[in-house]
Design a protein around this motif. Structure first.
Motif, PDB file in Angstrom:
ATOM      1  N   VAL A  44       0.870  -1.166   0.000  1.00 32.52           N
ATOM      2  CA  VAL A  44       0.000   0.000   0.000  1.00 32.52           C
ATOM      3  C   VAL A  44       0.910   1.219   0.000  1.00 32.52           C
ATOM      4  CG1 VAL A  44      -1.763   1.269   1.264  1.00 32.52           C
ATOM      5  CG2 VAL A  44      -1.788  -1.226   1.265  1.00 32.52           C
ATOM      6  N   LYS A  45       0.772   2.047  -1.008  1.00 30.75           N
ATOM      7  CA  LYS A  45       1.615   3.229  -1.128  1.00 30.75           C
ATOM      8  C   LYS A  45       1.060   4.331  -0.240  1.00 30.75           C
ATOM      9  CE  LYS A  45       4.197   1.699  -4.544  1.00 30.75           C
ATOM     10  NZ  LYS A  45       5.604   1.541  -4.504  1.00 30.75           N
ATOM     11  N   ILE A  46       1.892   4.833   0.689  1.00 32.28           N
ATOM     12  CA  ILE A  46       1.498   5.965   1.522  1.00 32.28           C
ATOM     13  C   ILE A  46       2.645   6.967   1.539  1.00 32.28           C
ATOM     14  CG2 ILE A  46      -0.079   4.682   3.003  1.00 32.28           C
ATOM     15  CD1 ILE A  46       2.103   4.515   5.081  1.00 32.28           C
ATOM     16  N   ASP A  47       2.309   8.223   1.705  1.00 34.86           N
ATOM     17  CA  ASP A  47       3.305   9.278   1.795  1.00 34.86           C
ATOM     18  C   ASP A  47       3.580   9.557   3.266  1.00 34.86           C
ATOM     19  OD1 ASP A  47       3.475   9.587  -0.950  1.00 34.86           O
ATOM     20  OD2 ASP A  47       1.774  10.958  -1.001  1.00 34.86           O
ATOM     21  N   LEU A  48       4.766   9.211   3.711  1.00 33.92           N
ATOM     22  CA  LEU A  48       5.166   9.451   5.085  1.00 33.92           C
ATOM     23  C   LEU A  48       5.862  10.804   5.179  1.00 33.92           C
ATOM     24  CD1 LEU A  48       6.568   5.933   5.999  1.00 33.92           C
ATOM     25  CD2 LEU A  48       4.397   6.915   6.675  1.00 33.92           C
TER      26      LEU A  48
END
Length: 141
Positions: A44-48
């Motif tokens: 799952v691509k998330i922007d941290l």
């Protein structure tokens, strides 16, 4: 182990095929295919948030300067002096979008402290300034 069923002479050659080597070769090939298949991952691509080296108390959306009745100046809840306040205001000017600055003096704060804070804010050239907590003055005077 096998069992002979039916009529057969002992001198007659066996006509059944030996499948043991075939099964061994098939098992080895199956294991080789299983090992070479890449592992399927579900990501799952998330922007941290990107960590920064400096410990900055500057919020990119809004910052709050409070002055309590003892004359303590706080920037987003952290006590600061006038020099640190000026540094934080310069950091807000360096951001791409200038955040809102909210000023909330205590009704019983000394005028000279509030005046010094307002002078630092004016010298810094803040464009978005607002006073918050004005409802606290309704029953003071």
């Amino acid at each position: 182990m096998s069992m002979s069923v039916g009529e057969r002479d002992d001198n007659e050659p066996m006509m059944d095929m030996n499948t043991t080597p075939l099964i061994d070769v098939m098992l080895v090939l199956l294991i080789m295919f299983i090992i070479t298949i890449p592992v399927q991952t579900h990501a799952v691509k998330i922007d941290l948030p990107v960590p920064t080296d400096s410990q900055s108390n500057v919020d990119p959306e809004k910052n709050k300067v409070m002055i309590d009745r003892a004359g303590t100046i706080t920037w987003n809840g952290t006590p600061v002096d006038l020099a640190q306040l000026a540094q934080y205001l310069e950091q807000t000017k360096a951001l791409p979008v200038e955040p809102e600055l909210q000023v909330q003096p205590d009704p019983y704060a000394r005028y000279i402290v509030v005046d010094n804070v307002m002078a630092v804010i004016k010298r810094s050239g803040v464009g978005k300034l607002g006073f918050v907590g004005n409802e606290q003055y309704a029953r003071v005077f």
